[in-house]
Design a protein around this motif. Sequence first.
Motif, short mmCIF file in Angstrom:
data_model
loop_
_atom_site.label_atom_id
_atom_site.label_comp_id
_atom_site.label_asym_id
_atom_site.label_seq_id
_atom_site.Cartn_x
_atom_site.Cartn_y
_atom_site.Cartn_z
N TRP A 163 0.84 -1.21 0.00
CA TRP A 163 0.00 0.00 0.00
C TRP A 163 0.88 1.26 0.00
O TRP A 163 0.67 2.17 -0.80
CB TRP A 163 -0.92 -0.04 1.22
CG TRP A 163 -1.69 1.23 1.44
CD1 TRP A 163 -2.79 1.67 0.74
CD2 TRP A 163 -1.41 2.26 2.41
NE1 TRP A 163 -3.22 2.88 1.22
CE2 TRP A 163 -2.39 3.27 2.25
CE3 TRP A 163 -0.44 2.41 3.40
CZ2 TRP A 163 -2.41 4.42 3.04
CZ3 TRP A 163 -0.48 3.55 4.20
CH2 TRP A 163 -1.44 4.55 4.00
N GLU A 174 2.75 1.62 -3.42
CA GLU A 174 1.84 2.03 -4.51
C GLU A 174 1.49 3.51 -4.42
O GLU A 174 1.53 4.24 -5.40
CB GLU A 174 0.57 1.16 -4.45
CG GLU A 174 -0.33 1.25 -5.66
CD GLU A 174 0.37 0.92 -6.99
OE1 GLU A 174 -0.02 1.53 -8.00
OE2 GLU A 174 1.31 0.09 -7.01
N ARG A 175 1.17 3.97 -3.21
CA ARG A 175 0.79 5.37 -3.03
C ARG A 175 1.97 6.31 -3.33
O ARG A 175 1.82 7.32 -4.01
CB ARG A 175 0.28 5.60 -1.60
CG ARG A 175 -1.00 4.85 -1.26
CD ARG A 175 -2.23 5.37 -1.98
NE ARG A 175 -2.60 6.70 -1.56
CZ ARG A 175 -3.48 6.97 -0.60
NH1 ARG A 175 -4.09 5.98 0.03
NH2 ARG A 175 -3.77 8.22 -0.28
N LYS A 190 4.55 5.69 -5.19
CA LYS A 190 4.85 5.60 -6.63
C LYS A 190 3.95 6.55 -7.42
O LYS A 190 4.37 7.16 -8.40
CB LYS A 190 4.62 4.15 -7.08
CG LYS A 190 5.35 3.79 -8.36
CD LYS A 190 5.50 2.29 -8.52
CE LYS A 190 4.23 1.64 -8.98
NZ LYS A 190 4.37 0.18 -9.15
N ASN A 191 2.71 6.67 -6.96
CA ASN A 191 1.74 7.56 -7.63
C ASN A 191 1.79 8.99 -7.09
O ASN A 191 0.91 9.79 -7.39
CB ASN A 191 0.32 7.00 -7.49
CG ASN A 191 0.17 5.68 -8.23
OD1 ASN A 191 0.82 5.46 -9.24
ND2 ASN A 191 -0.67 4.81 -7.71
N ASN A 192 2.80 9.24 -6.27
CA ASN A 192 2.98 10.59 -5.72
C ASN A 192 1.79 11.06 -4.86
O ASN A 192 1.45 12.23 -4.83
CB ASN A 192 3.21 11.59 -6.86
CG ASN A 192 4.42 12.45 -6.58
OD1 ASN A 192 5.30 12.06 -5.79
ND2 ASN A 192 4.46 13.62 -7.16
N GLU A 193 1.17 10.10 -4.19
CA GLU A 193 0.02 10.43 -3.34
C GLU A 193 0.44 10.52 -1.89
O GLU A 193 1.17 9.66 -1.41
CB GLU A 193 -1.07 9.36 -3.48
CG GLU A 193 -1.67 9.25 -4.87
CD GLU A 193 -2.59 8.04 -4.97
OE1 GLU A 193 -3.32 7.77 -4.01
OE2 GLU A 193 -2.55 7.36 -6.01
N PHE A 216 11.53 7.38 -3.34
CA PHE A 216 10.34 8.23 -3.42
C PHE A 216 10.42 9.39 -2.44
O PHE A 216 11.27 9.41 -1.55
CB PHE A 216 9.07 7.40 -3.17
CG PHE A 216 8.83 6.35 -4.23
CD1 PHE A 216 8.75 6.69 -5.57
CD2 PHE A 216 8.67 5.01 -3.88
CE1 PHE A 216 8.53 5.72 -6.55
CE2 PHE A 216 8.46 4.04 -4.85
CZ PHE A 216 8.39 4.40 -6.19
#
Length: 294
Positions: A176, A179-180, A182-185, A241
């Motif tokens: 989790w 993934e977040r 990686k998506n810059n969230e 990241f």
Amino acid sequence: MEKVAVIGLGMIGYELVKKYLELDDYDVYIITRSDKGFFNDVKKYFVDITNEYKIKEIIKKINPDYVINTAAMTNVDLCETERDLAYKINALGAKYIGEICKEIGSFLCHISTDYVFDGNKGNYTEKDPINPINYYGYTKAEGERLLNELDYELISIVRISVPYCISPVKVNFFMWVLERLKNNEPISVIIDQWNTPTYVNELVEGIVKIYEQNINGLLHFGGEKVSRYDFALKVAEVFGFDKSLIKPIKSFEMNWKAKRPKDTSLNSKKAEKLLNIKLKTIKEALKEIEKILK
């Protein structure tokens, strides 16, 4: 050829089956509730472990040398509201499996949890008294108690904590976070809860050794002690990241139904000694995962 039966095809069950298929000395059998479409060339039996007659019948039919029970209801908040089901799966299911293993002379490895502790001190050894503070922890503690009451030597109970790996079956905390980021969230992660995350690839190797070396009794299999927040920072660091996406929050800000223990870090020195291994740091494990993903 020796027979190994893996019960439950979640994150740990999946990796165990994968591991045993790489080894030449074993015939692998899967016992699971439903078909998720994995391992279509492996013999599967679809059984719910809460069905005492059926689970015992199937294990007896397979007659395995080694049984590994990874099946559990692990959603902590759901266990709080679905108490009857949680008890049937985590406590009675373990008992049924233990009883039939004793009857046919199979070695059993049962996966338990750090949540059997109240989290007041941390660095728990196998000798520390248990005192669960939520219903999930209580049902897992009951599973351990019922297995211990069987007074059967060929049982190993392995307590783990926040298992992580790259899994096609289940999104874990690590996946989790990855993934977040990686998506810059941005993500909010708890800063005041500590544990010793269990690297599943290492755990699987350990479970293989438990049977090969005939190691019974209780073992802790954690890793390095971190807060969830620190763990997320390490993920950002290793995978390159932006750390500023990770915001610290306190437990009380979470809308949880069940209480969470503060520090359930496990002391895994006994496992390291008996299995003759040195558990990886989180950074080492993450770097290994990074290589796998490349």
